[in-house]
Design a protein around this motif. Structure first.
Motif, short mmCIF file in Angstrom:
data_model
loop_
_atom_site.label_atom_id
_atom_site.label_comp_id
_atom_site.label_asym_id
_atom_site.label_seq_id
_atom_site.Cartn_x
_atom_site.Cartn_y
_atom_site.Cartn_z
N ALA A 53 0.83 -1.21 0.00
CA ALA A 53 0.00 0.00 0.00
C ALA A 53 0.86 1.26 0.00
O ALA A 53 0.60 2.21 -0.74
CB ALA A 53 -0.92 -0.01 1.22
N VAL A 54 1.93 1.25 0.80
CA VAL A 54 2.78 2.45 0.87
C VAL A 54 3.54 2.62 -0.45
O VAL A 54 3.70 3.74 -0.95
CB VAL A 54 3.76 2.38 2.08
CG1 VAL A 54 4.72 3.55 2.08
CG2 VAL A 54 2.97 2.36 3.39
N GLY A 55 3.98 1.51 -1.03
CA GLY A 55 4.68 1.58 -2.32
C GLY A 55 3.80 2.19 -3.40
O GLY A 55 4.23 3.05 -4.18
N ASP A 92 2.18 6.93 -6.70
CA ASP A 92 1.14 7.88 -7.12
C ASP A 92 1.46 9.31 -6.71
O ASP A 92 1.11 10.25 -7.40
CB ASP A 92 -0.21 7.51 -6.48
CG ASP A 92 -0.72 6.16 -6.99
OD1 ASP A 92 -0.17 5.68 -8.01
OD2 ASP A 92 -1.64 5.59 -6.37
N MET A 93 2.11 9.46 -5.57
CA MET A 93 2.34 10.82 -5.07
C MET A 93 3.70 11.37 -5.51
O MET A 93 3.80 12.48 -6.01
CB MET A 93 2.25 10.84 -3.55
CG MET A 93 0.86 10.51 -3.03
SD MET A 93 0.83 10.67 -1.24
CE MET A 93 -0.86 10.18 -0.91
N ALA A 107 13.10 5.46 0.28
CA ALA A 107 11.75 4.93 0.51
C ALA A 107 11.71 3.42 0.27
O ALA A 107 11.09 2.67 1.02
CB ALA A 107 10.74 5.66 -0.39
N THR A 108 12.42 2.98 -0.78
CA THR A 108 12.44 1.54 -1.08
C THR A 108 13.10 0.75 0.05
O THR A 108 12.69 -0.35 0.39
CB THR A 108 13.22 1.30 -2.40
OG1 THR A 108 12.67 2.17 -3.39
CG2 THR A 108 13.12 -0.13 -2.87
N ALA A 142 4.18 12.22 10.07
CA ALA A 142 5.06 11.06 10.10
C ALA A 142 4.88 10.27 8.81
O ALA A 142 3.80 10.27 8.21
CB ALA A 142 4.70 10.19 11.31
N VAL A 143 5.92 9.57 8.37
CA VAL A 143 5.84 8.71 7.20
C VAL A 143 4.74 7.67 7.42
O VAL A 143 4.70 7.07 8.51
CB VAL A 143 7.19 7.98 6.98
CG1 VAL A 143 7.09 6.98 5.84
CG2 VAL A 143 8.31 8.98 6.71
N PRO A 144 3.85 7.37 6.51
CA PRO A 144 3.68 7.92 5.16
C PRO A 144 2.48 8.89 5.08
O PRO A 144 1.66 8.75 4.18
CB PRO A 144 3.40 6.65 4.34
CG PRO A 144 2.57 5.80 5.29
CD PRO A 144 2.99 6.17 6.71
#
Ligand code: BJ8
Length: 427
Positions: free
Chosen positions: A27-29, A34-35, A53-54, A291-293
């Motif tokens: 989901a975060v990937g 997209d963003m 991020a990866t 906070a991430v994400p």
């Protein structure tokens, strides 16, 4: 081609629920693609963020575990707040990690332990723990909490049943007495960390800790100044992630990466190149940390044609605007210098807290902002309360202002888009 590393054994050894974790990473990937990857005219040096991020739940965490394994670091120390000085953690041989979480997870489980009407940031870290999907929480040897907002300080009572915890007492008013109390508290924290890691803090190690953190801040200050240009050379999304990375990434590597982004941004500014067209509506963000994400709001602002040029928050200017003095010679002096620098963070837990309004107005001026978006996470009473004073101050200074209350869900995205588009048209 780089050799593929299988991270499942590492995640399993940390007691993670790898199935749930796969879902979260998926989901975060998707969100990141997209963003972030969908942005136009992004500086090339921001490719660093794609790698960061990866690797966030894989290579980054492995690096920290390896450092412990080889003895290069003693312990992994988690925290949730800007009032916990990373300099001291580093000096005691720890690896400081920001554990604040920016996505809903295992909410129904969380609500067995915490009230439903709790701020999403708190529910998120509780959910990440209960769902066993955060390698940082799993690997933290000690978590440093803090007596800040009611939600966090009470949630820590429960969190202490999950992880070894130590809570620092942050004063809520600024007087000479509380400043001295805070200095004492910082000295106590240093002792506790020494006890945890078994490593004595020396003048050399503390000085090095100060320099490491200051260098990250210097790089972020440099970036912040470059964002004053019109067109602005870098998006709010990328700038936000560079600051979020400061809570997790290797400090030397990150400072170097931010400086490379700045080098490119300098060239862009000189060439009149920007991430958004000249004249795009420039927004200053203020409010609760992201906070991430949690990239939802910035994504909406920037996909609506605006551009975020600054963040007055803990994942923004409050992290980097002040340096710790580098002139202290003894451990005691340096600890006092650290305490004094952190005492000046303009968080809404302090009363009164007019310094925050002044900071926001100064940033709006320095960064040529066209408007301010002040956002509170749902159920964050202290930032909601401060929004009234912030609005008045913005009016007095003739800066268009909008207040938003939101959470981590996507349910209000349509409504937020409509409100933000109307605000951008109005300013
Ligand atoms: S120094 S802002 S990091 S306390 S959003 S959990 S305040 S109910 S995060 Fe904060 Fe430290 Fe202050 Fe910064 Fe509570 Fe509000 Fe939730 Fe918050």
């Amino acid at each position: 081609m780089a050799e593929e590393v299988d991270f499942y054994p590492m995640w399993e050894s940390l007691g993670m629920d790898t199935k749930a974790h796969d879902m979260l990473l998926g989901a975060v990937g998707q969100m990141y693609g997209d963003m972030f990857l969908a942005q136009q005219n992004r500086p090339q040096a921001c490719d660093y963020l794609n790698v960061f991020a990866t690797n966030l739940h894989s290579g980054e965490i492995k690096e920290k575990l390896d450092a412990k394994e080889t003895g290069a670091a003693k312990k992994i120390i988690g925290s949730f707040c800007l009032y916990v000085p990373e300099e001291i953690v580093t000096a005691a041989g720890g690896i400081p990690i920001g554990l604040c979480s920016g996505a809903d997870f295992a909410t129904s489980e969380v609500e067995k332990h915490l009230p439903r009407n709790t701020c999403p940031l708190i529910k998120s870290f509780a959910g990440f723990r209960l769902g066993r999907v955060c390698p940082y929480i799993q690997s933290a040897d000690l978590v440093i909490g803090e007596n800040t907002c009611d939600g966090k300080k009470k949630a820590y009572e429960w969190f202490a049943t999950q992880k070894p915890m130590y809570v620092v007492d942050v004063p809520h008013v600024r007087t000479d007495e509380t400043k001295q109390m805070w200095r004492n508290e910082i000295h106590r924290l240093a002792e506790r960390l020494e006890q945890e890691t078994g490593q004595k803090i020396t003048p050399e190690s503390l000085h090095e800790g100060i320099i490491l953190a200051n260098n990250k801040r210097r790089a972020l200050q440099r970036l912040s100044k470059l964002r004053a240009a019109d067109p602005t050379p870098i998006s709010g999304l990328d700038s936000l992630l560079l600051t979020q990375a400061a809570f997790m990434d290797d400090p030397v590597r990150l400072a170097d990466a931010i400086n490379k982004v700045c080098d490119e941004c300098e060239q862009r500014v000189a060439a009149g190149e920007g991430v958004a067209p000249k004249g795009a509506k420039r927004i200053l963000y203020t409010g609760t940390p992201m906070a991430v994400p949690n990239w939802k709001l910035f994504n909406i602002i920037e996909k609506s044609g605006g551009v975020v040029v600054g963040e007055e928050c803990c994942t923004g200017s409050r992290y980097y605007k002040d340096l710790v003095a580098e002139t202290g010679e003894t451990v005691d002096q340096m600890l006092d210098d650290i305490a004094d620098r952190y005492f000046n963070i303009q968080c809404a837990i302090f009363t009164p807290n007019h310094g925050r309004e002044q900071d926001v107005m100064q940033m709006a001026k320095d960064l040529n902002a066209d408007g301010i978006i002040d956002c509170s996470l749902q159920f964050c009473t202290i930032y909601e309360m401060e929004a009234f004073g912030m609005e008045l101050t913005a009016q007095e200074n003739n800066v268009p202002y909008m207040h938003i209350t939101t959470d981590y869900s996507t349910e209000d995205e349509g409504q937020l888009k409509t409100r933000i588009q109307a605000f951008l048209e109005m300013i």
